[in-house]
Write a protein that holds these residues in place. Sequence first.
Motif, mmCIF file in Angstrom:
data_model
loop_
_atom_site.group_PDB
_atom_site.id
_atom_site.type_symbol
_atom_site.label_atom_id
_atom_site.label_comp_id
_atom_site.label_asym_id
_atom_site.label_seq_id
_atom_site.Cartn_x
_atom_site.Cartn_y
_atom_site.Cartn_z
ATOM 1 N N TYR A 249 -8.313 1.339 4.073
ATOM 2 C CA TYR A 249 -7.937 0.167 3.277
ATOM 3 C C TYR A 249 -6.594 -0.397 3.747
ATOM 4 N N THR B 20 0.820 -1.214 0.000
ATOM 5 C CA THR B 20 0.000 0.000 0.000
ATOM 6 C C THR B 20 0.854 1.265 0.000
ATOM 7 N N LEU C 133 -10.827 -1.840 -1.603
ATOM 8 C CA LEU C 133 -10.428 -0.441 -1.766
ATOM 9 C C LEU C 133 -11.639 0.425 -2.114
ATOM 10 N N LEU D 171 -1.102 1.059 -5.480
ATOM 11 C CA LEU D 171 -2.508 1.423 -5.631
ATOM 12 C C LEU D 171 -2.641 2.400 -6.787
#
Length: 230
Positions: A223, A23, A152, A96
């Motif tokens: 998330y 992430t 997400l 991401l």
Amino acid sequence: RDIGVTGVQTCALPIFPVPRPGTQRILLDPGHGGKDPGKVQTVLNYTEKAATLDTALRLKPLLEKLGFEVLLTRDKDVAIDLEDRAPMATKAKADLFLSLHYNGGAAGDSTSAGIETYCLTPTGQHSTNKAVGRADLTAEPGNKLDTFNLQLAFNVHRQLLAQTGAEDRGIRRARFAVLRPLTCPGILIEGGFVSSRVEGAQIANAAYRQKLAQAIADGVMDYARALRAK
């Protein structure tokens, strides 16, 4: 059918174990740009391309303050081909991908409003905008991350609704060009209707775009925490 926020948990559990993605590095993709204005708020002459870029530039420092590394597909008013955006995430080794957009109604529609958050349609499932058609059995690269795409979308969409009070138009599924080739979890956010008389005026207001950026940042943090807890 749209996936409501409360129904996501039933869809988000993986059938088979999937390696947990990172992430840390986030690629923001402000939609449109250059010759492509996107949707236009005709009364205020405010364009989607301006709103998406401004939102991304507001979102970047918020995410960085939370400890994320943030890159952008564009940081000024330039055109980027649709097909080039997702590969930029792979090249940057992003964890991401967030594609930022604003919506528009049909010609003459100045009342449609609300926020939609899209993730890639799972293999064999109907896309939201083609629910009556035949399900697509083609597996795209991004389908390897279906569980995380949906997680997400759920976290970001929930924060957007909570912090703006906007109409909930659902977590939706689509095989968008910017989502299909992704090698990291990704979503496309429609942060409201530029074409709306009321919501379009909100979007043209810097304070409201700041609120949207804060909500997205908080959703991304949710998330990241959810992944760490698994």
